[in-house]
Design a protein around this motif. Structure first.
Motif, PDB file in Angstrom:
ATOM      1  N   MET A 170       0.842  -1.199   0.000  1.00 29.40           N
ATOM      2  CA  MET A 170       0.000   0.000   0.000  1.00 29.40           C
ATOM      3  C   MET A 170       0.876   1.246   0.000  1.00 29.40           C
ATOM      4  O   MET A 170       1.731   1.413   0.862  1.00 29.40           O
ATOM      5  N   THR A 171       0.679   2.105  -0.976  1.00 24.66           N
ATOM      6  CA  THR A 171       1.475   3.322  -1.110  1.00 24.66           C
ATOM      7  C   THR A 171       0.739   4.501  -0.502  1.00 24.66           C
ATOM      8  O   THR A 171      -0.396   4.791  -0.880  1.00 24.66           O
ATOM      9  N   LYS A 172       1.392   5.168   0.433  1.00 22.47           N
ATOM     10  CA  LYS A 172       0.781   6.313   1.112  1.00 22.47           C
ATOM     11  C   LYS A 172       1.457   7.615   0.688  1.00 22.47           C
ATOM     12  O   LYS A 172       2.679   7.722   0.701  1.00 22.47           O
ATOM     13  N   ARG A 203      -8.057  14.196  -3.540  1.00 22.20           N
ATOM     14  CA  ARG A 203      -8.412  13.149  -2.571  1.00 22.20           C
ATOM     15  C   ARG A 203      -7.894  11.788  -3.027  1.00 22.20           C
ATOM     16  O   ARG A 203      -7.822  10.850  -2.235  1.00 22.20           O
ATOM     17  N   SER A 204      -7.559  11.674  -4.293  1.00 24.11           N
ATOM     18  CA  SER A 204      -6.979  10.442  -4.819  1.00 24.11           C
ATOM     19  C   SER A 204      -5.982  10.806  -5.908  1.00 24.11           C
ATOM     20  O   SER A 204      -6.139  11.815  -6.601  1.00 24.11           O
ATOM     21  N   ASP A 231      -2.464   4.640  -2.952  1.00 27.53           N
ATOM     22  CA  ASP A 231      -3.589   3.993  -2.275  1.00 27.53           C
ATOM     23  C   ASP A 231      -4.213   4.889  -1.207  1.00 27.53           C
ATOM     24  O   ASP A 231      -5.433   4.863  -1.013  1.00 27.53           O
ATOM     25  N   VAL A 232      -3.389   5.647  -0.504  1.00 25.74           N
ATOM     26  CA  VAL A 232      -3.877   6.488   0.587  1.00 25.74           C
ATOM     27  C   VAL A 232      -3.308   7.895   0.427  1.00 25.74           C
ATOM     28  O   VAL A 232      -2.097   8.064   0.224  1.00 25.74           O
TER      29      VAL A 232
END
Length: 341
Positions: A1-3, A26-27, A32-33
């Motif tokens: 998961m890439t933040k 927001r994306s 991913d986050v």
């Protein structure tokens, strides 16, 4: 998961922060986050309260104003502690287009760059005056030469940084991190690129500096200091050699007259030349000592990087252990009871 964590250094930005936050993505493709981090650098207004009410996940507050460089450094430390894989730095005054965050993040996500700078196309930017455009171009050229990079907008604060690059960069200046960071990154052989981004007109005068001469002075000191830190031997040996070379001319002049029997009237040349030679030798010696200190700094930075990675592993293990302890114990399969009967 890439933040991805988008950090925003702020000083009394309560009035404009909502608009800036509203325009942030927001994306982002490949992420991913997406989270936000506001660094309140000793604001006297309700900057922190506004950030909290707007749902900013991470807020760092300085009790008093420490300056942009320290705010940037505090933001990096918090973002790394919160597990950011990529950190984007942007301004609170809305100068940069929030939608372009995806553009500066893309090379880092693709593994093509450690750092990506948002290029404001200074030479033809309609929001900059002629004098500012000229100063920005000259400054960027100097930094480009000293950092051995190909970045045309060196003082742009709109930039994406990979986790490893953020761990390896150690901001030491107290004025602005932009040039210090680039020179460090270039000398540490990090992959740096830039992409064109859109900008908006300034909503208020800059709070980083009071006047153009003051900005030139402080930026010049930052550039010289950062370059000398990583190239101490070259700088001091160059200066020492220059002083010694200049000192040879008055000594040669004295010897010329001495051979003609007129040396007693030109002792001043000998004294001046000897003084310059002494200064040159001392400067070269200082260069050798500074180079040894720079080598020690590299070792300390390597140790610091290992400590940071070790802390990450320990935090990951602790997190995994806590998650495992929260899970309910698995119930034994009924067949085991039948087989043991």
């Amino acid at each position: 998961m890439t933040k991805l964590i988008i950090q925003i250094p702020c000083l009394n930005e309560a009035a404009v922060l909502p608009d800036t936050l509203a325009k942030l993505p927001r994306s982002v493709p490949g992420i991913d986050v997406v989270e936000y981090c506001v660094i309140d650098d000793g604001s006297t207004d309700d900057t922190s309260g506004v950030a909290r009410r707007w749902g900013v996940q991470h807020i760092v507050r300085h009790r008093r104003n420490r300056g942009l460089a320290d705010a940037f450094r505090s933001g990096l430390e918090r973002c790394l502690a919160e597990g950011a894989d990529i950190i984007v730095n942007t301004d609170a005054d809305g100068q940069y287009e929030g939608a372009d965050i995806a553009k500066i993040v893309a090379p880092v996500v693709a593994g093509e760059a450690d750092i990506c700078i948002g290029d404001r196309s200074v030479a033809r930017n309609e929001h900059f005056g002629r004098g500012k455009r000229l100063l920005q171009q000259i400054g960027s050229y100097v930094v480009r030469m000293l950092s051995a990079t190909d970045i045309t907008d060196a003082v742009s604060g709109f930039r994406a940084i990979s986790r490893e690059a953020a761990q390896r960069i150690n901001i030491t200046t107290e004025f602005s991190y932009t040039t210090d960071m680039l020179i460090q990154a270039g000398r540490k052989r990090l992959a740096i690129t830039s992409v064109p981004v859109r900008t908006h007109s300034a909503t208020r005068p800059s709070r980083l500096f009071k006047s153009i001469p003051r900005f030139i002075q402080q930026t010049g000191v930052t550039i010289i200091r950062a370059y000398t830190t990583f190239n101490a031997l070259r700088v001091f040996v160059g200066l020492g050699s220059l002083a010694a070379l200049i000192g040879l001319f008055p000594i040669g002049r004295f010897l010329w007259f001495a051979l003609q029997g007129e040396g007693s009237g030109h002792v001043q040349s000998l004294v001046l030349g000897a003084a310059l030679l002494t200064v040159g030798v001392l400067t070269v010696t200082l260069g050798i000592l500074a180079d040894l200190i720079a080598t020690n700094r590299k070792l300390l930075e390597a140790t610091l990087l290992k400590l940071r990675k070790l802390e990450e592993k320990l935090d990951l293990r602790e997190s995994t252990r806590e998650n495992a302890s929260e899970k309910p114990a698995a119930r034994p399969h009924s067949s085991r009871f039948r087989n043991s009967a």
